[in-house]
Design a protein around this motif. Structure first.
Motif, PDB file in Angstrom:
ATOM      1  N   SER A  65     126.693 -54.875 100.212  1.00 54.70           N
ATOM      2  CA  SER A  65     126.001 -55.354  99.016  1.00 54.70           C
ATOM      3  C   SER A  65     126.972 -55.998  98.040  1.00 54.70           C
ATOM      4  O   SER A  65     126.644 -57.007  97.405  1.00 54.70           O
ATOM      5  CB  SER A  65     125.205 -54.231  98.348  1.00 54.70           C
ATOM      6  OG  SER A  65     126.053 -53.202  97.910  1.00 54.70           O
TER       7      SER A  65
ATOM      8  N   SER B 153     128.013 -48.361  90.059  1.00 54.73           N
ATOM      9  CA  SER B 153     126.564 -48.327  89.856  1.00 54.73           C
ATOM     10  C   SER B 153     125.881 -47.296  90.749  1.00 54.73           C
ATOM     11  O   SER B 153     124.723 -46.941  90.513  1.00 54.73           O
ATOM     12  CB  SER B 153     125.956 -49.714  90.092  1.00 54.73           C
ATOM     13  OG  SER B 153     125.931 -50.031  91.472  1.00 54.73           O
TER      14      SER B 153
ATOM     15  N   TRP C 259     116.955 -46.452  91.369  1.00 52.64           N
ATOM     16  CA  TRP C 259     117.080 -47.833  91.830  1.00 52.64           C
ATOM     17  C   TRP C 259     116.995 -48.809  90.662  1.00 52.64           C
ATOM     18  O   TRP C 259     117.793 -49.746  90.561  1.00 52.64           O
ATOM     19  CB  TRP C 259     116.002 -48.141  92.869  1.00 52.64           C
ATOM     20  CG  TRP C 259     116.063 -49.538  93.358  1.00 52.64           C
ATOM     21  CD1 TRP C 259     116.940 -50.046  94.282  1.00 52.64           C
ATOM     22  CD2 TRP C 259     115.243 -50.631  92.943  1.00 52.64           C
ATOM     23  NE1 TRP C 259     116.700 -51.387  94.466  1.00 52.64           N
ATOM     24  CE2 TRP C 259     115.661 -51.770  93.651  1.00 52.64           C
ATOM     25  CE3 TRP C 259     114.183 -50.752  92.040  1.00 52.64           C
ATOM     26  CZ2 TRP C 259     115.066 -53.009  93.491  1.00 52.64           C
ATOM     27  CZ3 TRP C 259     113.591 -51.988  91.885  1.00 52.64           C
ATOM     28  CH2 TRP C 259     114.034 -53.088  92.601  1.00 52.64           C
ATOM     29  N   ILE C 260     116.048 -48.576  89.754  1.00 56.89           N
ATOM     30  CA  ILE C 260     115.896 -49.445  88.580  1.00 56.89           C
ATOM     31  C   ILE C 260     117.131 -49.331  87.683  1.00 56.89           C
ATOM     32  O   ILE C 260     117.669 -50.338  87.221  1.00 56.89           O
ATOM     33  CB  ILE C 260     114.601 -49.099  87.807  1.00 56.89           C
ATOM     34  CG1 ILE C 260     113.375 -49.464  88.653  1.00 56.89           C
ATOM     35  CG2 ILE C 260     114.567 -49.801  86.447  1.00 56.89           C
ATOM     36  CD1 ILE C 260     112.066 -48.911  88.121  1.00 56.89           C
TER      37      ILE C 260
ATOM     38  N   GLN D   9     120.130 -48.425  88.552  1.00 50.16           N
ATOM     39  CA  GLN D   9     121.268 -49.035  89.250  1.00 50.16           C
ATOM     40  C   GLN D   9     121.253 -50.553  89.075  1.00 50.16           C
ATOM     41  O   GLN D   9     122.301 -51.168  88.858  1.00 50.16           O
ATOM     42  CB  GLN D   9     121.233 -48.675  90.731  1.00 50.16           C
ATOM     43  CG  GLN D   9     122.434 -49.187  91.496  1.00 50.16           C
ATOM     44  CD  GLN D   9     122.452 -48.709  92.930  1.00 50.16           C
ATOM     45  OE1 GLN D   9     121.469 -48.174  93.439  1.00 50.16           O
ATOM     46  NE2 GLN D   9     123.561 -48.886  93.599  1.00 50.16           N
ATOM     47  N   LEU D  10     120.101 -51.153  89.148  1.00 47.00           N
ATOM     48  CA  LEU D  10     119.979 -52.587  88.945  1.00 47.00           C
ATOM     49  C   LEU D  10     120.404 -52.976  87.526  1.00 47.00           C
ATOM     50  O   LEU D  10     121.127 -53.955  87.329  1.00 47.00           O
ATOM     51  CB  LEU D  10     118.536 -53.035  89.225  1.00 47.00           C
ATOM     52  CG  LEU D  10     118.251 -54.514  89.222  1.00 47.00           C
ATOM     53  CD1 LEU D  10     119.084 -55.229  90.292  1.00 47.00           C
ATOM     54  CD2 LEU D  10     116.769 -54.759  89.447  1.00 47.00           C
TER      55      LEU D  10
ATOM     56  N   GLN E 187     124.148 -52.748  87.264  1.00 47.06           N
ATOM     57  CA  GLN E 187     124.793 -53.873  87.931  1.00 47.06           C
ATOM     58  C   GLN E 187     124.687 -55.148  87.106  1.00 47.06           C
ATOM     59  O   GLN E 187     125.655 -55.909  87.000  1.00 47.06           O
ATOM     60  CB  GLN E 187     124.213 -54.078  89.333  1.00 47.06           C
ATOM     61  CG  GLN E 187     124.672 -53.033  90.311  1.00 47.06           C
ATOM     62  CD  GLN E 187     124.126 -53.231  91.705  1.00 47.06           C
ATOM     63  OE1 GLN E 187     123.343 -54.151  91.959  1.00 47.06           O
ATOM     64  NE2 GLN E 187     124.520 -52.370  92.621  1.00 47.06           N
ATOM     65  N   ILE E 188     123.547 -55.398  86.524  1.00 47.01           N
ATOM     66  CA  ILE E 188     123.379 -56.607  85.712  1.00 47.01           C
ATOM     67  C   ILE E 188     124.361 -56.578  84.533  1.00 47.01           C
ATOM     68  O   ILE E 188     125.080 -57.554  84.288  1.00 47.01           O
ATOM     69  CB  ILE E 188     121.918 -56.753  85.227  1.00 47.01           C
ATOM     70  CG1 ILE E 188     121.010 -57.095  86.414  1.00 47.01           C
ATOM     71  CG2 ILE E 188     121.810 -57.818  84.130  1.00 47.01           C
ATOM     72  CD1 ILE E 188     119.524 -57.014  86.106  1.00 47.01           C
TER      73      ILE E 188
ATOM     74  N   LEU F  41     120.949 -62.195  91.559  1.00 44.74           N
ATOM     75  CA  LEU F  41     120.300 -61.022  92.149  1.00 44.74           C
ATOM     76  C   LEU F  41     118.876 -61.314  92.612  1.00 44.74           C
ATOM     77  O   LEU F  41     118.341 -60.603  93.469  1.00 44.74           O
ATOM     78  CB  LEU F  41     120.314 -59.860  91.158  1.00 44.74           C
ATOM     79  CG  LEU F  41     121.697 -59.299  90.822  1.00 44.74           C
ATOM     80  CD1 LEU F  41     121.597 -58.222  89.749  1.00 44.74           C
ATOM     81  CD2 LEU F  41     122.396 -58.759  92.061  1.00 44.74           C
TER      82      LEU F  41
END
Length: 165
Positions: A70, A98, A116-117, A119-120, A123-124, A142
């Motif tokens: 990833s 993350s 998951w949300i 983590q996103l 990352q952003i 992304l």
């Protein structure tokens, strides 16, 4: 930015593996009756023990593979949109750290989605900071895989409709 990847990778593998194992545990708990019914005649009583042992051994290995895969894909996508100026190491560090969001999987069932949300979001924010770029570039990078998967899905549906017409 040069801080190395050993510590972030170790952190990501440890926390990500624990979160993944708990997420799988909750799924396994829900499906255990179904699995026992269908798999016991094939594998006997060893099924659950073997599955858990396999998960304990394989999860950290898959976590390492996932972080590198990833991280590589995200970095290439960032480069495509002009947002990965500070190198692959920075991207890999963000992806590794993350993984902390996977700890949400300790919460049964909904924790994985929340993780998951989160983590996103991590990352952003992290990719924007480490690469000194805009949120727009990071979000576009992304979203490229999502757009590709959507288009492939549309092509499959159109192909099936035309085939069965």
């Amino acid at each position: 930015f040069r801080g190395g990847i050993a510590e972030p990778l170790a952190f990501g593998v440890l926390v990500g593996s624990v979160g993944t194992m708990f997420g799988l545990f909750w799924l396994f708990l829900v499906w255990s009756g179904f699995l026992l019914f269908f798999m016991e005649p094939i594998f006997g009583q060893l099924t659950f023990g073997l599955i858990f042992l396999s998960i304990l051994v394989v999860t950290p290995i898959l976590q390492i593979v996932w972080i590198f895969f990833s991280g590589t894909v995200i970095h290439l996508l960032l480069l495509m949109v002009g947002g990965g100026q500070n190198g692959y190491e920075g991207t890999l560090r963000v992806v590794s750290y993350s993984q902390a969001a996977q700890i949400w999987s300790l919460i049964p069932f909904a924790g994985g989605l929340v993780g998951w949300i989160w983590q996103l979001i991590i990352q952003i924010i992290g990719l924007r900071q480490i690469h000194e770029t805009s949120y727009a570039r990071v979000i576009i990078a992304l979203l490229i895989p999502v757009a590709i998967l959507f288009l492939l899905g549309v092509l499959v549906v159109v192909g099936l409709v035309l085939f069965f017409r």
